[in-house]
Design a protein around this motif. Structure first.
Motif, mmCIF file in Angstrom:
data_model
loop_
_atom_site.group_PDB
_atom_site.id
_atom_site.type_symbol
_atom_site.label_atom_id
_atom_site.label_comp_id
_atom_site.label_asym_id
_atom_site.label_seq_id
_atom_site.Cartn_x
_atom_site.Cartn_y
_atom_site.Cartn_z
ATOM 1 N N VAL A 165 36.035 47.047 24.732
ATOM 2 C CA VAL A 165 37.131 47.416 25.630
ATOM 3 C C VAL A 165 38.496 47.003 25.077
ATOM 4 C CG1 VAL A 165 38.157 46.952 27.902
ATOM 5 C CG2 VAL A 165 35.721 47.447 27.727
ATOM 6 N N HIS A 166 38.624 45.754 24.610
ATOM 7 C CA HIS A 166 39.940 45.250 24.181
ATOM 8 C C HIS A 166 40.516 46.089 23.046
ATOM 9 C CE1 HIS A 166 43.206 42.640 22.972
ATOM 10 N NE2 HIS A 166 42.693 42.597 21.766
ATOM 11 N N LEU A 167 39.708 46.336 22.007
ATOM 12 C CA LEU A 167 40.214 47.076 20.849
ATOM 13 C C LEU A 167 40.488 48.542 21.177
ATOM 14 C CD1 LEU A 167 38.152 45.569 17.909
ATOM 15 C CD2 LEU A 167 40.613 45.469 18.192
ATOM 16 N N VAL A 168 39.623 49.140 21.989
ATOM 17 C CA VAL A 168 39.842 50.545 22.383
ATOM 18 C C VAL A 168 41.150 50.640 23.172
ATOM 19 C CG1 VAL A 168 38.985 52.444 23.810
ATOM 20 C CG2 VAL A 168 37.412 51.204 22.299
ATOM 21 N N LEU A 208 27.105 53.459 32.924
ATOM 22 C CA LEU A 208 28.048 52.468 33.450
ATOM 23 C C LEU A 208 29.403 53.086 33.797
ATOM 24 C CD1 LEU A 208 27.235 49.643 30.880
ATOM 25 C CD2 LEU A 208 26.499 49.747 33.256
ATOM 26 N N GLY A 209 29.646 54.273 33.267
ATOM 27 C CA GLY A 209 30.934 54.926 33.523
ATOM 28 C C GLY A 209 32.051 54.358 32.654
ATOM 29 N N VAL A 210 33.250 54.910 32.805
ATOM 30 C CA VAL A 210 34.407 54.431 32.040
ATOM 31 C C VAL A 210 34.698 52.990 32.460
ATOM 32 C CG1 VAL A 210 36.891 54.745 31.623
ATOM 33 C CG2 VAL A 210 35.406 56.749 31.845
ATOM 34 N N PRO A 211 34.826 52.044 31.506
ATOM 35 C CA PRO A 211 35.132 50.655 31.881
ATOM 36 C C PRO A 211 36.408 50.591 32.734
ATOM 37 C CG PRO A 211 34.609 50.795 29.548
ATOM 38 C CD PRO A 211 34.694 52.198 30.046
ATOM 39 N N ALA A 212 36.395 49.683 33.727
ATOM 40 C CA ALA A 212 37.507 49.583 34.685
ATOM 41 C C ALA A 212 38.858 49.482 33.980
ATOM 42 C CB ALA A 212 37.283 48.376 35.589
ATOM 43 N N GLU A 213 38.910 48.704 32.875
ATOM 44 C CA GLU A 213 40.176 48.475 32.166
ATOM 45 C C GLU A 213 40.743 49.752 31.547
ATOM 46 O OE1 GLU A 213 37.548 44.821 31.152
ATOM 47 O OE2 GLU A 213 37.287 46.934 31.715
ATOM 48 N N ILE A 270 22.983 55.723 22.040
ATOM 49 C CA ILE A 270 24.033 56.233 21.146
ATOM 50 C C ILE A 270 25.054 55.124 20.862
ATOM 51 C CG2 ILE A 270 26.001 57.837 20.982
ATOM 52 C CD1 ILE A 270 24.253 59.927 22.407
ATOM 53 N N VAL A 271 25.440 54.377 21.905
ATOM 54 C CA VAL A 271 26.383 53.265 21.702
ATOM 55 C C VAL A 271 25.792 52.288 20.689
ATOM 56 C CG1 VAL A 271 27.615 51.343 22.769
ATOM 57 C CG2 VAL A 271 27.390 53.485 24.012
ATOM 58 N N ALA A 272 24.513 51.954 20.859
ATOM 59 C CA ALA A 272 23.859 50.994 19.961
ATOM 60 C C ALA A 272 23.826 51.516 18.521
ATOM 61 C CB ALA A 272 22.444 50.699 20.449
ATOM 62 N N LYS A 273 23.606 52.825 18.366
ATOM 63 C CA LYS A 273 23.494 53.407 17.030
ATOM 64 C C LYS A 273 24.844 53.438 16.292
ATOM 65 C CE LYS A 273 21.888 57.542 14.592
ATOM 66 N NZ LYS A 273 21.084 58.755 14.653
ATOM 67 N N CYS A 274 25.923 53.545 17.045
ATOM 68 C CA CYS A 274 27.246 53.766 16.441
ATOM 69 C C CYS A 274 28.106 52.510 16.353
ATOM 70 C CB CYS A 274 28.009 54.830 17.224
ATOM 71 S SG CYS A 274 27.157 56.426 17.233
ATOM 72 N N THR A 275 27.595 51.384 16.842
ATOM 73 C CA THR A 275 28.388 50.148 16.804
ATOM 74 C C THR A 275 27.611 49.049 16.102
ATOM 75 O OG1 THR A 275 27.566 49.544 18.999
ATOM 76 C CG2 THR A 275 29.691 50.661 18.915
ATOM 77 N N GLU A 276 28.361 48.018 15.692
ATOM 78 C CA GLU A 276 27.763 46.985 14.862
ATOM 79 C C GLU A 276 27.607 45.654 15.591
ATOM 80 O OE1 GLU A 276 28.981 45.977 10.363
ATOM 81 O OE2 GLU A 276 29.852 44.698 11.892
ATOM 82 N N ALA A 277 28.500 45.380 16.539
ATOM 83 C CA ALA A 277 28.477 44.073 17.217
ATOM 84 C C ALA A 277 27.112 43.857 17.864
ATOM 85 C CB ALA A 277 29.593 44.017 18.258
ATOM 86 N N ARG A 278 26.652 42.595 17.843
ATOM 87 C CA ARG A 278 25.298 42.305 18.334
ATOM 88 C C ARG A 278 25.158 42.566 19.836
ATOM 89 N NH1 ARG A 278 25.947 39.149 14.294
ATOM 90 N NH2 ARG A 278 27.029 37.505 15.412
ATOM 91 N N PRO A 311 26.788 44.936 21.984
ATOM 92 C CA PRO A 311 27.807 45.980 22.039
ATOM 93 C C PRO A 311 28.399 46.129 23.439
ATOM 94 C CG PRO A 311 25.612 46.931 21.713
ATOM 95 C CD PRO A 311 25.453 45.455 21.679
ATOM 96 N N GLN A 312 29.716 46.008 23.542
ATOM 97 C CA GLN A 312 30.364 46.364 24.808
ATOM 98 C C GLN A 312 30.253 47.879 24.851
ATOM 99 O OE1 GLN A 312 33.949 44.215 23.445
ATOM 100 N NE2 GLN A 312 34.164 43.633 25.578
#
Length: 265
Positions: free
Chosen positions: A37-40, A59-64, A84-92, A94-95
């Motif tokens: 969320v923060h970086l996006v 979960l929908g669009v994050p509130a922030e 898909i989120v898990a496949k495209c991100t690296e952080a353990r 993933p937000q």
């Protein structure tokens, strides 16, 4: 551009996004991913060239990010599965949101135009955490930009991006050959300064109020001889304690903020 939905990890776009975890694909596509969320949010608010934002459909669009999602612009919002989120991100952990961003189009001219520019120059700084932290320190110090020379960690590596804490989007970052870029800085009457444990001059005795380009070398061997040839002034950070050297990102912070102190004075 509105909202779309993708369910399958076998989708062609998903494969393209996942490939951005590798440098060769980032280079080929001229894009990279930012996670969480923060970086996006930073990318969107800093007007980075965001192509799309993908979020976990369950979960929908994050509130922030709700406000950003309602803005009508060129950015596509894509609801995707958790897989898909898990496949495209690296952080353990993933937000459940990431964005695909086009690489910076900054050029050295963007930095040279700034009067009395303060610039951080990286010569073979290999650790992504150090590269990200120096970019963050340069941003905090109000630097005009950052130059990334060959042999440094890729600034678009997910680890580097995370460690910039969003500063990646706040100032021009130019990649290139320092032996070609530094002469342009000197031609624009900038002073090129590097640290060396052999230097005679104490870093607090030099004047950094004019255009100053600080060169930071690799963690192990310092500034390379090819780049050292373009350095006007070599300085040492006095270390009265027992540690024999400082981490390169710490050294960068000391010098950038000494320049800030002088300029505020």
């Amino acid at each position: 551009m509105g909202h779309t939905q993708i369910e399958s990890t076998a989708n062609a776009r998903v494969k393209e996004w996942a490939s951005l975890l590798e440098k060769k694909h980032r280079d080929r596509q001229g894009k990279y991913t930012v996670e969480g969320v923060h970086l996006v949010q930073e990318a969107l608010r800093s007007e980075a060239d965001v192509e799309c934002v993908a979020y976990d459909a369950a979960l929908g669009v994050p509130a922030e990010l709700k406000e950003d999602a309602q803005a009508t612009g060129q950015i596509e919002w894509v609801a995707v599965s958790a897989a898909i989120v898990a496949k495209c991100t690296e952080a353990r952990t993933p937000q459940p949101v990431f964005a695909v961003v086009r690489k910076s189009a900054a050029k050295i001219g963007d930095i040279l135009r700034v009067e009395n520019a303060l610039v951080a120059v990286l010569d073979g700084v290999q650790d992504p955490g150090n590269v990200g932290t120096i970019i963050r320190a340069a941003d905090a110090a109000g630097a005009a930009g950052v130059l990334i020379g060959r042999g440094s960690a890729d600034i678009y590596n997910p680890k580097t991006v995370r460690s910039t804490m969003g500063s990646l989007f706040h100032l021009p970052i130019v990649e290139g050959d320092l032996t070609e870029l530094l002469p342009q800085a000197r031609a624009a009457s900038a002073k090129v300064v590097s640290t060396s444990l052999q230097a005679r001059q104490n870093c607090y005795e030099a004047d950094y109020r004019g255009a100053t380009w600080f060169v930071f070398g690799s963690e192990g061997s310092g500034v390379s001889p090819e780049v050292e040839a373009f350095v006007d002034e070599s300085i040492i950070i006095p270390m009265p304690g027992q540690a024999e050297s400082l981490n390169v990102a710490m050294a960068a912070s000391v010098l950038l903020f000494e320049a800030v102190r002088q300029r505020l004075g």
